[in-house]
Design a protein around this motif. Structure first.
Motif, PDB file in Angstrom:
ATOM      1  N   GLY A  70     -12.198 -14.628   3.568  1.00 32.75           N
ATOM      2  CA  GLY A  70     -12.723 -15.397   2.454  1.00 32.75           C
ATOM      3  C   GLY A  70     -14.135 -14.977   2.090  1.00 32.75           C
ATOM      4  N   TYR A  71     -14.966 -14.759   3.100  1.00 34.07           N
ATOM      5  CA  TYR A  71     -16.347 -14.315   2.884  1.00 34.07           C
ATOM      6  C   TYR A  71     -16.375 -12.957   2.178  1.00 34.07           C
ATOM      7  CZ  TYR A  71     -20.938 -12.378   4.107  1.00 34.07           C
ATOM      8  OH  TYR A  71     -22.185 -11.772   4.070  1.00 34.07           O
ATOM      9  N   LEU A  72     -15.574 -12.020   2.649  1.00 38.92           N
ATOM     10  CA  LEU A  72     -15.532 -10.690   2.050  1.00 38.92           C
ATOM     11  C   LEU A  72     -14.977 -10.738   0.630  1.00 38.92           C
ATOM     12  CD1 LEU A  72     -14.271  -8.624   5.136  1.00 38.92           C
ATOM     13  CD2 LEU A  72     -16.594  -8.717   4.197  1.00 38.92           C
TER      14      LEU A  72
ATOM     15  N   THR B 109     -11.641 -24.125   2.674  1.00 40.15           N
ATOM     16  CA  THR B 109     -11.110 -22.882   2.125  1.00 40.15           C
ATOM     17  C   THR B 109     -12.135 -22.168   1.261  1.00 40.15           C
ATOM     18  OG1 THR B 109      -8.887 -23.846   2.083  1.00 40.15           O
ATOM     19  CG2 THR B 109      -9.251 -21.888   0.744  1.00 40.15           C
ATOM     20  N   PHE B 110     -12.917 -22.928   0.477  1.00 39.99           N
ATOM     21  CA  PHE B 110     -13.797 -22.314  -0.512  1.00 39.99           C
ATOM     22  C   PHE B 110     -15.205 -22.026  -0.002  1.00 39.99           C
ATOM     23  CE2 PHE B 110     -10.410 -23.926  -3.160  1.00 39.99           C
ATOM     24  CZ  PHE B 110     -10.297 -22.952  -4.137  1.00 39.99           C
ATOM     25  N   THR B 111     -15.629 -22.653   1.100  1.00 40.23           N
ATOM     26  CA  THR B 111     -16.976 -22.400   1.614  1.00 40.23           C
ATOM     27  C   THR B 111     -17.198 -20.943   2.010  1.00 40.23           C
ATOM     28  OG1 THR B 111     -17.200 -24.692   2.382  1.00 40.23           O
ATOM     29  CG2 THR B 111     -18.683 -23.078   3.354  1.00 40.23           C
ATOM     30  N   PRO B 112     -16.290 -20.286   2.738  1.00 44.54           N
ATOM     31  CA  PRO B 112     -16.500 -18.862   3.048  1.00 44.54           C
ATOM     32  C   PRO B 112     -16.608 -17.996   1.799  1.00 44.54           C
ATOM     33  CG  PRO B 112     -14.739 -19.765   4.397  1.00 44.54           C
ATOM     34  CD  PRO B 112     -15.042 -20.796   3.357  1.00 44.54           C
ATOM     35  N   ILE B 113     -15.803 -18.311   0.780  1.00 44.59           N
ATOM     36  CA  ILE B 113     -15.849 -17.546  -0.467  1.00 44.59           C
ATOM     37  C   ILE B 113     -17.212 -17.702  -1.124  1.00 44.59           C
ATOM     38  CG2 ILE B 113     -14.824 -17.327  -2.761  1.00 44.59           C
ATOM     39  CD1 ILE B 113     -12.188 -18.384  -1.525  1.00 44.59           C
TER      40      ILE B 113
END
Length: 205
Positions: free
Chosen positions: A81-83, A132-136
């Motif tokens: 998600g981060y990547l 789910t959206f925090t890493p993004i």
């Protein structure tokens, strides 16, 4: 249409997922922790019930095996998600709403991220959708990778450790609890609903 309904039930029914085995559990955890279109998948109660099913012997893997597999899935999922946010964040922010993507989820997560800073990565592990959206969003904001990795590991360890372990020992000492799985799911869904409604009301204000 019937096939779609069956698939939806299989993807969101935690008991079905757990009885399918540890591999399916880890794939669901991986997806729910970092793929924006998988925000609807079960998270908290899936982990807790995995522990319960492990403690009662339905799942044959030892507690250490459950913890290691699910922890790895959670950490790697969030890293993906981060990547994704780091390299494709701009296109994601301009993406129109669809069945599997809602801009409001990204906006509410941004507000949560602004409020708690880096610690949002740890706290958000216990919040559906935001998890789910925090890493993004961390990737979009280009959080330093070493800070992200540290908080990702800490948050994943706490989330998996607390929910799976507590479920495991509860199932081990009170095996009859497996007959009340639906009540456990309703309890977690109640917490989820409360969290979502509270976040929506804050955004309205």
């Amino acid at each position: 249409m019937d096939e779609i309904n069956i698939l939806w039930h299989q993807l969101t029914d935690s008991e079905t997922i757990i009885r399918s085995g540890l591999l399916v559990i880890t794939l669901i955890v991986f997806a729910e922790n970092g793929l924006f279109f998988a925000f609807f998948l079960p998270g908290d109660y899936l982990l807790f019930l995995t522990g319960v099913f492990g403690g009662t012997g339905v799942l044959k893997e030892p507690l250490s095996g459950l913890l290691a597999s699910i922890f790895l899935a959670a950490v790697v999922g969030s890293l993906v998600g981060y990547l994704s946010g780091r390299f494709f964040g701009k296109s994601l922010e301009s993406r129109p709403d669809s069945l599997f993507f809602k801009k409001k989820h990204l906006d509410s997560t941004r507000e949560f991220f602004d409020k708690y800073g880096f610690m949002a990565l740890v706290i958000s592990r216990f919040l559906p959708v935001v998890r789910t959206f925090t890493p993004i969003l961390a990737g979009i904001s280009r959080m330093p990778w070493y800070s992200y990795l540290l908080l990702n590991v800490v948050g994943g360890g706490l989330w998996v450790g607390i929910l799976v372990t507590s479920g495991y020992y509860l199932g081990q000492h009170f095996p009859w609890i497996i007959n009340y799985v639906h009540y456990i799911i309703l309890f977690f869904l109640g917490i989820t609903t409360f969290t979502v409604i509270k976040g929506y009301l804050k955004m309205r204000q």
